[in-house]
Motif scaffolding. Structure first.
Motif, mmCIF file in Angstrom:
data_model
loop_
_atom_site.group_PDB
_atom_site.id
_atom_site.type_symbol
_atom_site.label_atom_id
_atom_site.label_comp_id
_atom_site.label_asym_id
_atom_site.label_seq_id
_atom_site.Cartn_x
_atom_site.Cartn_y
_atom_site.Cartn_z
ATOM 1 N N SER A 96 40.236 -29.504 -19.713
ATOM 2 C CA SER A 96 40.410 -28.343 -20.607
ATOM 3 C C SER A 96 40.673 -27.117 -19.730
ATOM 4 C CB SER A 96 39.186 -28.124 -21.491
ATOM 5 O OG SER A 96 38.039 -27.945 -20.695
ATOM 6 N N ILE A 98 42.884 -24.216 -17.861
ATOM 7 C CA ILE A 98 44.036 -23.336 -18.090
ATOM 8 C C ILE A 98 44.361 -22.621 -16.782
ATOM 9 C CG2 ILE A 98 44.805 -21.245 -19.300
ATOM 10 C CD1 ILE A 98 43.182 -22.262 -21.716
ATOM 11 N N THR A 151 51.532 -19.257 -18.018
ATOM 12 C CA THR A 151 50.284 -19.885 -18.462
ATOM 13 C C THR A 151 50.536 -21.373 -18.680
ATOM 14 O OG1 THR A 151 49.683 -17.829 -19.600
ATOM 15 C CG2 THR A 151 48.426 -19.804 -20.177
ATOM 16 N N ASN A 153 48.409 -25.572 -18.379
ATOM 17 C CA ASN A 153 47.118 -26.221 -18.602
ATOM 18 C C ASN A 153 47.204 -27.683 -18.175
ATOM 19 O OD1 ASN A 153 47.914 -27.945 -21.020
ATOM 20 N ND2 ASN A 153 48.606 -25.910 -21.624
ATOM 21 N N PHE A 155 45.851 -30.231 -20.213
ATOM 22 C CA PHE A 155 45.396 -31.071 -21.326
ATOM 23 C C PHE A 155 46.403 -31.256 -22.451
ATOM 24 C CE2 PHE A 155 43.921 -26.712 -21.824
ATOM 25 C CZ PHE A 155 44.410 -26.381 -23.069
ATOM 26 N N THR A 156 47.444 -30.458 -22.536
ATOM 27 C CA THR A 156 48.364 -30.617 -23.665
ATOM 28 C C THR A 156 49.171 -31.911 -23.504
ATOM 29 O OG1 THR A 156 49.830 -29.104 -22.485
ATOM 30 C CG2 THR A 156 48.602 -28.195 -24.327
ATOM 31 N N GLY A 161 53.209 -24.686 -22.317
ATOM 32 C CA GLY A 161 52.551 -23.424 -22.014
ATOM 33 C C GLY A 161 53.442 -22.253 -22.378
#
Lengths: 236, 226
Positions: A96, A98, A151, A153, A155-156, A161
């Motif tokens: 999780s 970022i 930005t 991450n 987890f997607t 982003g």
């Protein structure tokens, strides 16, 4: 009669001049742009590195809506160069997490090319990138980035982003269309979704991000001092 | 005597049992607009329990197997039916997961139709009404909808699994090519966001390539299950 003619003339003058730029929709929209940065990954854009991008404009909105981006005879392209990374910062626990990366500096130039040839050739820079996006100067718009942030991450599912930056327009043959009505120029906001998905048809080898984005004009709502007498005059 | 139902079932099993290979995806449509919450029990919070996510705007580009004529028609989209199921704060960001919803694309004639209008403070007499008039050409389910958003400025992104399920052009989609995904950037920093809307959104939807099939004898198929 004279008053009627003066009013008509004033309306015609206003209609003919480049208008101060106020719009709900984006002034420039692209689908897509591709970013690259040597040595960088989606979660680590090392400080001191430089990011670049090329893109093709797909739609122009007000106040540039007189330009037709889909007309085959002219290709509208842009080149972003010199975005200097300040390094990537992470938040959260693995799964999780970022990542945010701020950039300083950088420029953007938008071109109108009567000999369409832009191609997102893999592994830039190369013989076609950025050269096929920056041919036929002068630029119709030029600007410098005052801030940019990426930005991402971990987890997607589809690796998505955001890339966003603020632009101060500095030149170009059409910069007068970006006037704010008080002698200045409206800044731009580059914004949109980014993906580092490398699936064929989405990503291209050698590029870090596909960006589906646009530029909005950040025109402040105009205001000016007035007296009650003047306001009343408007309704007479 | 094998019944047609059994034949179809076995054929479907054969298709589904094939290992997926790396396949090229294709851009299906591009969209740009704004989002808001309706219902919106807490206007100061985005993604609060009981709220509903609504995104709407225009679709300037549509690609095969969709058929379009952007010179004559305005294409609009509406994302709706999504309710937050969980919110995970990470630094200044929120990761918001939503229940399943839909995205619908409408085709409305420019001549005689009603242009989509972002009248402030939706929902109202124009929103979503001016975006939902015309012919429904495509309905897609959205699952695993996830919004990642910086709560200080609205900058973020969302993504979801897309599955074409309805609309007048659904038959353009082969049965083995109806799934894909969508993603969009969001921002709350644009000065042109009309009052009552939360973010600008600008996104794309991709369609997976057709699932590959190949001929097989009944004997081989049965052997695979022994």
């Amino acid at each position: 009669m004279k008053r009627w003619l003066m009013t008509l003339c004033a309306v015609l003058v206003l209609a003919a001049a480049p208008r101060p730029a106020y719009a709900v929709g984006p002034v420039i929209d692209w689908d897509p742009a591709f970013f690259w940065m040597p040595g960088a990954t989606f979660n680590n854009m090392p400080a001191g590195g430089f990011m670049q991008a090329v893109g093709t404009v797909s739609v122009f909105g007000s106040p540039l809506d007189f330009l037709n981006a889909t007309m085959p005879a002219t290709e509208y392209t842009f080149y972003i160069n010199g975005l200097n990374s300040l390094g990537t910062t992470s938040f959260g626990a693995p799964g999780s997490m970022i990542f945010t990366t701020f950039f300083t500096g950088g420029t953007i130039d938008v071109y109108a090319d009567p000999t369409p040839d832009a191609v997102f050739a893999p592994n830039p820079p190369n013989l076609l990138v950025p050269s096929s996006f920056i041919d036929v100067p002068p630029a119709i718009l030029s600007g410098t980035f005052t801030s940019t942030i990426v930005t991402t991450n971990d987890f997607t599912a589809f690796k998505t982003g955001n890339i966003e930056g603020s632009i101060q327009w500095t030149g170009g043959t059409l910069i007068n269309y970006f006037t704010n009505g008080t002698g200045g120029t409206c800044p731009g906001l580059l914004t949109g979704g980014a993906t580092w998905n490398t699936a064929p048809g989405v990503g291209i080898p050698g590029y870090l991000f596909r960006h589906d984005g646009k530029i909005d004009l950040q025109c402040p709502v105009p205001a000016q001092k007035s007296s009650w007498g003047r306001v009343k005059q408007l309704y007479r | 005597m094998r019944s047609p139902v059994t034949t179809l079932l076995l054929a479907a099993c054969a298709v589904l049992s094939l290992a997926p290979a790396a396949r090229a995806q294709s851009l299906l449509f591009d969209y740009v607009g704004f989002d808001y919450e309706s219902p919106n029990p807490d206007p100061n919070t985005f993604g609060e329990p009981g709220s509903g996510y609504v995104g709407l705007g225009t679709v300037p580009f549509l690609f095969a197997p969709l058929v379009s004529n952007t010179a004559l028609n305005e294409y609009t989209f509406v994302i709706q039916g999504l309710s937050p199921t969980s919110v995970l704060p990470v630094g200044s960001f929120n990761i918001i997961n939503y229940s399943s919803g839909t995205v619908t694309i409408y085709e409305d004639a420019k001549s005689g139709g009603t242009p989509g209008t972002f009248t402030p403070n939706p929902p109202n007499g124009d929103v979503p009404g001016t975006f939902t008039d015309g012919t429904v050409i495509l309905v897609g389910s959205l699952t695993n909808f996830q919004l990642v958003i910086n709560t200080t400025n609205g900058v973020g992104s969302f993504e979801a699994v897309f599955n074409a399920t309805g609309g007048s052009q659904l038959s353009n989609f082969p049965l083995n090519q109806r799934t894909g995904w969508t993603f969009s950037g969001t921002t709350g920093e644009a000065l042109n966001i009309p009052e009552g809307y939360a973010h600008q959104i600008d996104g794309q939807t991709f369609l997976d390539a057709a699932v590959a099939t190949h001929k097989m004898t009944w004997g081989r198929l049965k052997a695979g299950y022994k």
